[in-house]
Design a protein around this motif. Structure first.
Motif: not given
Lengths: 372, 340
Positions: A71, A91-92, A328, A331, A334, B51-53
């Motif tokens: 994660n 995840e993405r 991404t 974040d 990552w 974020d992932e959402n």
């Protein structure tokens, strides 16, 4: 002459001997293709060395040592020394496919994508029964897709800021491709027309568009149009980009097709005239089928270029797959992962571009009916 | 930013002529639309990311959400426009967005020439240098002749040139477009030095595999006050933006958090807290909002310190100490005018 004078008469063919050893089968192929000259031998060995030194490492990185269940980048690094961290893709991936499209509505773009192939069948397969009718049906696809993706008329509306990822690429690419071909044909015909006004308008348009970088047009679409349009008129950004990309591709398409037109011998035009065909008849029945056939590689080239150029929209802040890399990476989980994301995006683009180029090769073989 | 000033100024001039009559007020537009359009960065660690959402998060993003909460009562009623260093000003000037919250440095020419109003400083930053330890450099004054990775279209580009000229040193710039690109080039030894805001350097270094092999040089060569901004010409809207930011800072001073805001509003004896949270007076009405606009905003994103710690603080990977960004009572520069 009597038959008895002959000592031997062959009454059937002798069985054929096999080709000498070493000229057939695997060994023969290798000799013929890989080691036929010192230069080829050298190149073969060099290629083998390159394959040997890259492929095992790549396979290890991408498959053997890779991590799917992580994660964050830190978790990945704890699990593997030198493997790919596909956790970010796991995840993405839905973001890279659909952008920020509401996940409960994913069926809408998926349905639109499936319908795209339904609509393509009559266009790509000329042996289809009732093709004319089916083509008319295909014409309605853009409207259906527009309705499915943006909503309205009973479907929940989705704003353009939520579009992204491959979905955005497909929207821009497919509309650019499907509209630029007819516009390009019209422009090419206009440019080779005898009517001065038509001709000069086409020349001005084509030369202007070809003289301006695509990025400039995208900036115009993004920023300048807003200044010129009255306040309150909110012209959708994706629509603006699609229009600009289509115009850009049409200009190039027009020149590709004009090349095809110019390559036809003058006799073809004269023959069409001699048959008493009017301008549109001669174009439809004689000139364009041949000109387009000649232009196929160039046309597909433009298509593929256009499809890849859609990534430029990241410069005006649209979230195509490449544009999604930045948020991404920002974040903190990552932050620092780069290669895996780009590899995944490259893979997606490869699938589409490769399919297009294979189809064009098939089309060329099928249409190869000339006398050569 | 030099290159962009002419087109942006032209655009702003167009906008000014065409909008002056039509602009009733950004506040009315936003309320009528039901969403706030907010420009953020396309991705900067801690400041704006997804974020992932697929939801936007970050320090700059929180501010947009606070404004949406104050104006519309719903922190999620924001349409985020990701903008790059090149498109941010035109997006704001053309009216495509209502507010720009994208780690933008407050400078004279942006304020006066580009015709924007800065609403305050949400983050005090400064430009620094990162080098590899193996280079053996301990001060920026030893960087003569170095190759420098530098983001184009930013103030850092101009600061860099000013600094090296003032120190009588030469450098070779390697232009890059994004932070990601800069980091990749720096790690691949395409440049000796990576320069950008110190917060960005810290965030980048935190993600390196061997963070200890890289040092951030002590020299900070510029002032980079980052803050949100709006177009000239709508003072009411600017006041709203300014006081949402101030409210977040005052809330930290007064110890109001997302968790205890309701309770503070009901029980606090401090007159300023009561005014801020709408428990007394008609403060919000003066800028066309509900009196409890600050309460709603703070409940949605927390006070300034909470937002900072959530996205940038020492508990996160970005790992920035409060430093200059502590409230003035704790030795920092964050000092909001009184709410009265």
């Amino acid at each position: 002459m009597s038959e008895t004078n002959f000592a031997f008469v062959a009454t059937s063919d002798k069985p054929q001997l096999p080709a000498p050893k070493g000229t057939t089968g695997a060994i023969g192929w290798v000799r013929e293709n890989l080691f036929s000259s010192p230069m080829n031998t050298f190149l073969t060995l060099l290629s083998l060395f390159v394959v040997y030194s890259t492929v095992p490492g790549l396979v290890n990185w991408a498959f053997v040592n890779s991590v799917w269940n992580a994660n964050s980048l830190d978790e990945c690094r704890a699990l593997t020394e030198n493997g790919a961290c596909w956790g970010v893709v796991r995840e993405r991936y839905h973001q890279f496919l659909f952008g920020f499209y509401p996940s409960e509505l994913y069926w809408r773009p998926i349905l639109a994508f499936a319908l795209l192939f339904v609509a393509l069948v009559p266009a790509l397969w000329d042996g289809m029964p009732k093709r004319g009718l089916a083509l008319m049906g295909s014409m309605t696809f853009p409207f259906v897709a527009f309705w499915l993706i943006w909503g309205g008329f009973g479907l929940e509306p989705v704003s353009s800021t939520q579009l992204g990822g491959l979905l955005l690429t497909m929207i821009i690419g497919v509309s650019g491709i499907s509209f630029s071909l007819p516009i390009g044909i019209v422009l090419a015909l206009s440019r080779s027309s005898n009517l001065p006004i038509v001709k000069s308008l086409a020349v001005i348009f084509i030369e202007f568009i070809r003289g301006v970088p695509l990025i400039t047009l995208l900036f115009v679409a993004h920023v300048l149009l807003n200044y010129f349009l009255p306040k309150g008129v909110n012209f959708d950004i994706v629509l603006r980009v699609v229009i600009m990309v289509t115009l850009f591709a049409s200009a190039y398409m027009a020149e590709v097709i004009r090349g095809g037109l110019a390559a036809l011998p003058k006799g073809q035009y004269e023959a069409a005239d001699a048959l008493g065909l009017g301008y549109w008849q001669s174009m439809r029945l004689i000139i364009l089928p041949q000109a387009l056939k000649i232009s196929i590689p160039g046309i597909v080239n433009t298509f593929i270029g256009l499809f890849k150029d859609t990534t430029l929209v990241l410069i005006i802040g649209l979230m195509d797959p490449l544009g999604l890399v930045a948020p991404t990476l920002a974040d903190q989980r990552w932050n620092g992962i780069v290669v895996e994301l780009y590899a995944f995006i490259a893979f997606m683009f490869f699938i589409f571009c490769f399919a297009m180029s294979r189809y064009s090769m098939y089309l060329e073989r099928k249409l190869h009916t000339g006398h050569r | 930013m030099k290159k962009m000033i002419l087109p942006v100024a032209l655009g702003a001039a167009f906008a000014a002529t065409s909008l002056s009559a039509a602009t009733a007020g950004t506040l009315e537009d936003v309320q009528e639309r039901g969403t706030l359009r907010c420009a953020v960065s396309t991705g900067l660690a801690g400041f704006s990311y997804t974020d992932e959402n697929g939801k936007w998060q970050g320090f700059d993003v929180d501010y947009c959400r606070a404004v949406a909460a104050a104006v519309l009562g719903d922190a999620d009623a924001v349409e985020f426009s990701p903008t790059t260093g090149k498109t941010r000003f035109t997006a704001l000037a053309s009216g495509e967005v209502d507010i720009l919250s994208r780690n933008t440095t407050w400078t004279y020419s942006r304020d006066a020439d580009l015709k924007f109003t800065f609403l305050g400083v949400s983050y005090y930053d400064g430009q620094g240098f990162m080098v590899k330890k193996s280079l053996g450099v301990t001060s920026a004054k030893e960087l003569d002749g170095a190759t420098v990775c530098i983001q184009t279209g930013t103030t850092t580009e101009l600061n860099l040139s000013d600094y090296f000229t003032a120190e009588g040193m030469s450098y070779e710039p390697l232009s890059i477009e994004t932070n990601t690109e800069g980091r990749a080039n720096y790690l691949a030894d395409a440049c000796d030095v990576y320069t950008t805001d110190a917060s960005g350097l810290a965030a980048s270094r935190a993600t390196f595999e061997n963070a200890a092999d890289h040092i951030i040089l002590p020299e900070i060569i510029s002032k980079e006050p980052l803050g949100p901004l709006v177009r000239h010409g709508d003072d009411q809207w600017a006041d709203i933006g300014r006081w949402v930011l101030n409210a977040m800072k005052i809330a930290e001073e007064k110890g109001i958090t997302a968790a205890n805001a309701d309770e503070m509003a009901a029980t606090s004896k401090d007159p300023e807290v009561k005014r801020l949270l709408g428990a007394s007076g008609e403060m919000g009405a003066a800028i066309g909002l509900n009196n409890d606009f600050a309460l709603v905003a703070i409940k949605a994103v927390g006070n300034y310190g909470e937002s900072f710690e959530r996205h940038l603080g020492t508990q996160t990977k970005v790992n920035l100490a409060r430093g200059l960004n502590a409230v003035w009572t704790e030795g920092g520069l964050q000092y909001a005018p009184p709410f009265r």
